[in-house]
Design a protein around this motif. Structure first.
Motif, short mmCIF file in Angstrom:
data_model
loop_
_atom_site.label_atom_id
_atom_site.label_comp_id
_atom_site.label_asym_id
_atom_site.label_seq_id
_atom_site.Cartn_x
_atom_site.Cartn_y
_atom_site.Cartn_z
N ARG A 183 0.81 -1.22 0.00
CA ARG A 183 0.00 0.00 0.00
C ARG A 183 0.85 1.27 0.00
NH1 ARG A 183 -5.30 -0.84 3.83
NH2 ARG A 183 -6.15 -2.64 2.72
N ALA A 184 2.08 1.17 0.43
CA ALA A 184 2.96 2.35 0.50
C ALA A 184 3.80 2.52 -0.75
CB ALA A 184 3.86 2.23 1.73
N ARG A 185 3.67 1.64 -1.73
CA ARG A 185 4.51 1.72 -2.93
C ARG A 185 4.12 2.90 -3.81
NH1 ARG A 185 4.19 -4.67 -4.45
NH2 ARG A 185 5.52 -5.41 -2.76
N LEU A 186 5.13 3.55 -4.34
CA LEU A 186 4.95 4.61 -5.32
C LEU A 186 5.89 4.34 -6.48
CD1 LEU A 186 4.69 7.87 -3.17
CD2 LEU A 186 2.88 6.81 -4.51
N PRO A 187 5.40 4.40 -7.71
CA PRO A 187 4.03 4.56 -8.16
C PRO A 187 3.09 3.46 -7.63
CG PRO A 187 5.57 4.79 -9.98
CD PRO A 187 6.35 4.29 -8.83
N LYS A 188 1.83 3.82 -7.48
CA LYS A 188 0.84 2.90 -6.91
C LYS A 188 0.73 1.64 -7.77
CE LYS A 188 -0.94 5.26 -3.41
NZ LYS A 188 -0.87 4.78 -2.05
N PRO A 189 0.53 0.48 -7.13
CA PRO A 189 0.32 -0.75 -7.91
C PRO A 189 -0.92 -0.65 -8.79
CG PRO A 189 0.79 -1.26 -5.61
CD PRO A 189 0.59 0.22 -5.69
N MET A 190 -0.76 -1.08 -10.04
CA MET A 190 -1.86 -1.03 -11.02
C MET A 190 -2.42 -2.41 -11.34
SD MET A 190 -2.42 2.11 -11.77
CE MET A 190 -1.65 3.59 -11.13
N VAL A 191 -1.84 -3.45 -10.73
CA VAL A 191 -2.31 -4.83 -10.98
C VAL A 191 -2.57 -5.50 -9.64
CG1 VAL A 191 -1.11 -5.05 -13.18
CG2 VAL A 191 0.05 -5.72 -11.08
N LYS A 192 -3.41 -6.53 -9.67
CA LYS A 192 -3.71 -7.29 -8.46
C LYS A 192 -2.74 -8.44 -8.33
CE LYS A 192 -8.63 -6.21 -8.49
NZ LYS A 192 -10.00 -6.75 -8.57
N HIS A 193 -2.69 -9.06 -7.14
CA HIS A 193 -1.85 -10.22 -6.93
C HIS A 193 -2.23 -11.33 -7.91
CE1 HIS A 193 -0.66 -8.92 -2.65
NE2 HIS A 193 0.43 -9.01 -3.37
N GLY A 194 -1.23 -11.93 -8.52
CA GLY A 194 -1.48 -13.01 -9.46
C GLY A 194 -1.72 -12.58 -10.88
N ASN A 195 -1.91 -11.27 -11.10
CA ASN A 195 -2.19 -10.76 -12.46
C ASN A 195 -0.87 -10.33 -13.10
OD1 ASN A 195 -3.49 -9.86 -14.71
ND2 ASN A 195 -4.35 -8.03 -13.78
N TYR A 196 -0.06 -11.32 -13.54
CA TYR A 196 1.26 -11.04 -14.07
C TYR A 196 1.19 -10.41 -15.46
CZ TYR A 196 3.26 -13.84 -10.32
OH TYR A 196 3.64 -14.30 -9.09
N PRO A 197 2.09 -9.49 -15.78
CA PRO A 197 2.09 -8.92 -17.14
C PRO A 197 2.52 -9.93 -18.18
CG PRO A 197 4.01 -8.17 -15.92
CD PRO A 197 3.17 -8.96 -14.96
N SER A 198 1.96 -9.81 -19.37
CA SER A 198 2.26 -10.79 -20.44
C SER A 198 3.58 -10.42 -21.12
CB SER A 198 1.12 -10.81 -21.45
OG SER A 198 0.89 -9.53 -21.97
#
Length: 198
Positions: A183-198
Protein backbone atom coordinates in the motif's frame (compact mmCIF):
# COMPACT_ATOMS: atom_id res chain seq x y z
CA UNK A 1 16.42 66.90 -98.79
CA UNK A 2 17.10 66.93 -95.10
CA UNK A 3 16.35 63.81 -93.15
CA UNK A 4 15.69 64.76 -89.60
CA UNK A 5 14.83 62.19 -87.01
CA UNK A 6 11.77 63.04 -85.06
CA UNK A 7 12.59 64.13 -81.54
CA UNK A 8 11.53 61.67 -78.92
CA UNK A 9 8.43 62.71 -77.21
CA UNK A 10 8.16 62.60 -73.46
CA UNK A 11 5.54 60.02 -72.57
CA UNK A 12 4.16 60.71 -69.14
CA UNK A 13 1.97 57.58 -69.32
CA UNK A 14 4.95 55.15 -69.00
CA UNK A 15 6.18 56.64 -65.73
CA UNK A 16 2.69 56.46 -64.28
CA UNK A 17 2.35 52.75 -65.15
CA UNK A 18 5.74 51.70 -63.66
CA UNK A 19 5.15 49.77 -60.42
CA UNK A 20 6.89 50.85 -57.22
CA UNK A 21 9.91 48.74 -56.29
CA UNK A 22 9.05 45.74 -53.99
CA UNK A 23 11.05 45.55 -50.76
CA UNK A 24 11.72 42.03 -49.46
CA UNK A 25 13.84 43.00 -46.43
CA UNK A 26 12.71 43.02 -42.81
CA UNK A 27 12.61 46.78 -42.70
CA UNK A 28 15.32 47.24 -40.07
CA UNK A 29 19.06 46.70 -39.94
CA UNK A 30 20.42 43.42 -38.57
CA UNK A 31 21.77 43.63 -35.05
CA UNK A 32 25.46 43.24 -34.59
CA UNK A 33 26.78 40.22 -32.70
CA UNK A 34 27.67 42.39 -29.71
CA UNK A 35 24.09 43.72 -29.53
CA UNK A 36 22.58 40.22 -29.80
CA UNK A 37 24.87 38.85 -27.07
CA UNK A 38 24.10 41.80 -24.82
CA UNK A 39 20.36 41.15 -25.24
CA UNK A 40 20.81 37.47 -24.30
CA UNK A 41 22.96 38.12 -21.25
CA UNK A 42 21.45 37.43 -17.88
CA UNK A 43 23.17 38.01 -14.59
CA UNK A 44 24.75 34.88 -13.09
CA UNK A 45 23.66 35.97 -9.64
CA UNK A 46 20.17 37.45 -9.42
CA UNK A 47 19.88 40.87 -7.86
CA UNK A 48 17.36 39.65 -5.28
CA UNK A 49 18.73 36.32 -4.10
CA UNK A 50 16.05 35.76 -1.49
CA UNK A 51 13.22 36.18 -4.00
CA UNK A 52 15.01 33.95 -6.52
CA UNK A 53 15.52 31.20 -3.93
CA UNK A 54 11.88 31.44 -2.88
CA UNK A 55 10.74 31.15 -6.51
CA UNK A 56 13.04 28.15 -7.06
CA UNK A 57 11.68 26.39 -3.95
CA UNK A 58 8.10 27.05 -5.08
CA UNK A 59 8.87 25.62 -8.53
CA UNK A 60 10.47 22.51 -6.99
CA UNK A 61 7.50 22.04 -4.67
CA UNK A 62 5.07 22.30 -7.59
CA UNK A 63 7.14 19.78 -9.55
CA UNK A 64 7.18 17.33 -6.62
CA UNK A 65 3.42 17.64 -6.17
CA UNK A 66 2.90 17.04 -9.88
CA UNK A 67 5.13 13.94 -9.78
CA UNK A 68 3.42 12.62 -6.62
CA UNK A 69 -0.01 13.02 -8.19
CA UNK A 70 1.22 11.26 -11.35
CA UNK A 71 2.57 8.34 -9.27
CA UNK A 72 -0.82 7.97 -7.62
CA UNK A 73 -2.77 8.06 -10.88
CA UNK A 74 -0.26 6.21 -13.09
CA UNK A 75 0.36 9.10 -15.52
CA UNK A 76 3.83 8.13 -16.75
CA UNK A 77 4.46 11.36 -18.67
CA UNK A 78 4.70 13.33 -15.41
CA UNK A 79 6.41 10.69 -13.24
CA UNK A 80 10.03 11.08 -12.19
CA UNK A 81 12.50 9.97 -14.86
CA UNK A 82 13.54 6.86 -12.86
CA UNK A 83 9.99 5.44 -13.13
CA UNK A 84 9.36 6.06 -16.82
CA UNK A 85 9.47 3.65 -19.71
CA UNK A 86 7.97 0.27 -20.64
CA UNK A 87 10.73 -1.72 -18.91
CA UNK A 88 10.19 0.00 -15.55
CA UNK A 89 6.41 -0.39 -15.93
CA UNK A 90 6.84 -4.11 -16.60
CA UNK A 91 9.07 -4.49 -13.52
CA UNK A 92 6.53 -2.69 -11.32
CA UNK A 93 3.65 -4.81 -12.59
CA UNK A 94 5.60 -8.04 -12.14
CA UNK A 95 6.66 -7.19 -8.58
CA UNK A 96 3.14 -6.03 -7.67
CA UNK A 97 1.57 -9.22 -9.05
CA UNK A 98 3.90 -11.40 -6.96
CA UNK A 99 3.69 -12.09 -3.23
CA UNK A 100 7.12 -11.07 -2.00
CA UNK A 101 8.71 -12.04 1.29
CA UNK A 102 10.21 -8.58 1.56
CA UNK A 103 6.84 -6.82 1.90
CA UNK A 104 6.22 -8.66 5.21
CA UNK A 105 9.70 -7.91 6.51
CA UNK A 106 8.75 -4.57 8.09
CA UNK A 107 5.89 -6.09 10.09
CA UNK A 108 8.13 -8.87 11.41
CA UNK A 109 10.88 -6.37 12.28
CA UNK A 110 8.33 -4.27 14.17
CA UNK A 111 7.17 -7.36 16.09
CA UNK A 112 10.78 -8.18 16.97
CA UNK A 113 11.27 -4.60 18.20
CA UNK A 114 8.30 -4.99 20.56
CA UNK A 115 9.77 -8.28 21.84
CA UNK A 116 13.13 -6.67 22.55
CA UNK A 117 11.47 -3.76 24.39
CA UNK A 118 9.85 -6.24 26.78
CA UNK A 119 12.86 -8.57 26.95
CA UNK A 120 13.22 -7.98 30.71
CA UNK A 121 9.67 -9.17 31.34
CA UNK A 122 9.37 -11.96 28.75
CA UNK A 123 11.07 -15.32 29.17
CA UNK A 124 14.48 -15.71 27.53
CA UNK A 125 13.16 -18.48 25.26
CA UNK A 126 10.65 -16.09 23.61
CA UNK A 127 13.31 -13.42 23.07
CA UNK A 128 15.67 -16.00 21.56
CA UNK A 129 12.92 -17.38 19.33
CA UNK A 130 12.12 -13.84 18.17
CA UNK A 131 15.78 -13.20 17.34
CA UNK A 132 16.12 -16.46 15.41
CA UNK A 133 12.85 -15.77 13.59
CA UNK A 134 14.11 -12.32 12.62
CA UNK A 135 17.30 -13.72 11.08
CA UNK A 136 15.34 -16.43 9.26
CA UNK A 137 13.02 -13.81 7.74
CA UNK A 138 15.99 -11.70 6.64
CA UNK A 139 17.63 -14.69 4.93
CA UNK A 140 14.35 -15.73 3.27
CA UNK A 141 13.69 -12.17 2.06
CA UNK A 142 17.17 -11.92 0.51
CA UNK A 143 16.76 -15.32 -1.16
CA UNK A 144 13.32 -14.31 -2.41
CA UNK A 145 14.75 -11.10 -3.87
CA UNK A 146 17.39 -13.13 -5.71
CA UNK A 147 14.72 -15.50 -7.11
CA UNK A 148 12.58 -12.50 -8.09
CA UNK A 149 15.39 -10.98 -10.15
CA UNK A 150 16.19 -14.31 -11.84
CA UNK A 151 12.55 -14.71 -12.91
CA UNK A 152 12.20 -11.11 -13.94
CA UNK A 153 15.43 -11.06 -15.96
CA UNK A 154 14.24 -13.98 -18.12
CA UNK A 155 10.93 -12.26 -18.77
CA UNK A 156 12.56 -8.94 -19.62
CA UNK A 157 14.88 -10.58 -22.17
CA UNK A 158 11.95 -12.51 -23.70
CA UNK A 159 9.77 -9.39 -24.01
CA UNK A 160 12.23 -6.54 -24.71
CA UNK A 161 15.39 -8.33 -25.85
CA UNK A 162 18.87 -8.36 -24.38
CA UNK A 163 19.16 -4.57 -24.74
CA UNK A 164 16.61 -4.10 -21.94
CA UNK A 165 19.21 -5.25 -19.41
CA UNK A 166 21.59 -2.48 -20.50
CA UNK A 167 19.75 -0.02 -18.27
CA UNK A 168 21.51 0.35 -14.97
CA UNK A 169 19.85 -0.32 -11.62
CA UNK A 170 16.99 -2.56 -12.76
CA UNK A 171 17.72 -5.27 -10.19
CA UNK A 172 17.83 -2.74 -7.35
CA UNK A 173 14.65 -1.10 -8.66
CA UNK A 174 12.80 -4.43 -8.54
CA UNK A 175 14.16 -5.60 -5.17
CA UNK A 176 13.59 -2.25 -3.41
CA UNK A 177 9.99 -2.26 -4.63
CA UNK A 178 9.55 -5.83 -3.40
CA UNK A 179 10.71 -4.79 0.09
CA UNK A 180 8.12 -2.01 0.35
CA UNK A 181 4.68 -2.52 1.85
CA UNK A 182 2.26 -2.88 -1.06
CA UNK A 183 0.00 0.00 0.00
CA UNK A 184 2.96 2.35 0.50
CA UNK A 185 4.51 1.72 -2.93
CA UNK A 186 4.95 4.61 -5.32
CA UNK A 187 4.03 4.56 -8.16
CA UNK A 188 0.84 2.90 -6.91
CA UNK A 189 0.32 -0.75 -7.91
CA UNK A 190 -1.86 -1.03 -11.02
CA UNK A 191 -2.31 -4.83 -10.98
CA UNK A 192 -3.71 -7.29 -8.46
CA UNK A 193 -1.85 -10.22 -6.93
CA UNK A 194 -1.48 -13.01 -9.46
CA UNK A 195 -2.19 -10.76 -12.46
CA UNK A 196 1.26 -11.04 -14.07
CA UNK A 197 2.09 -8.92 -17.14
CA UNK A 198 2.26 -10.79 -20.44
Amino acid sequence: MSSKKPAPQDNDDTSANTPAPYHTGKGRPTRSRAEAEAARKRPLVPTDRRAAAKAARAAQRDQRELEYEAMKTGDESKMPYRDRGPVKRYIRNFVDARRNMGEYFLFIALLFLVVTLFSQVLPAEIVLAGLIGMYVVVILAIADGFILWRQLKKRLVAKFGQDALMQRGLAMYAVMRAFQIRRARLPKPMVKHGNYPS
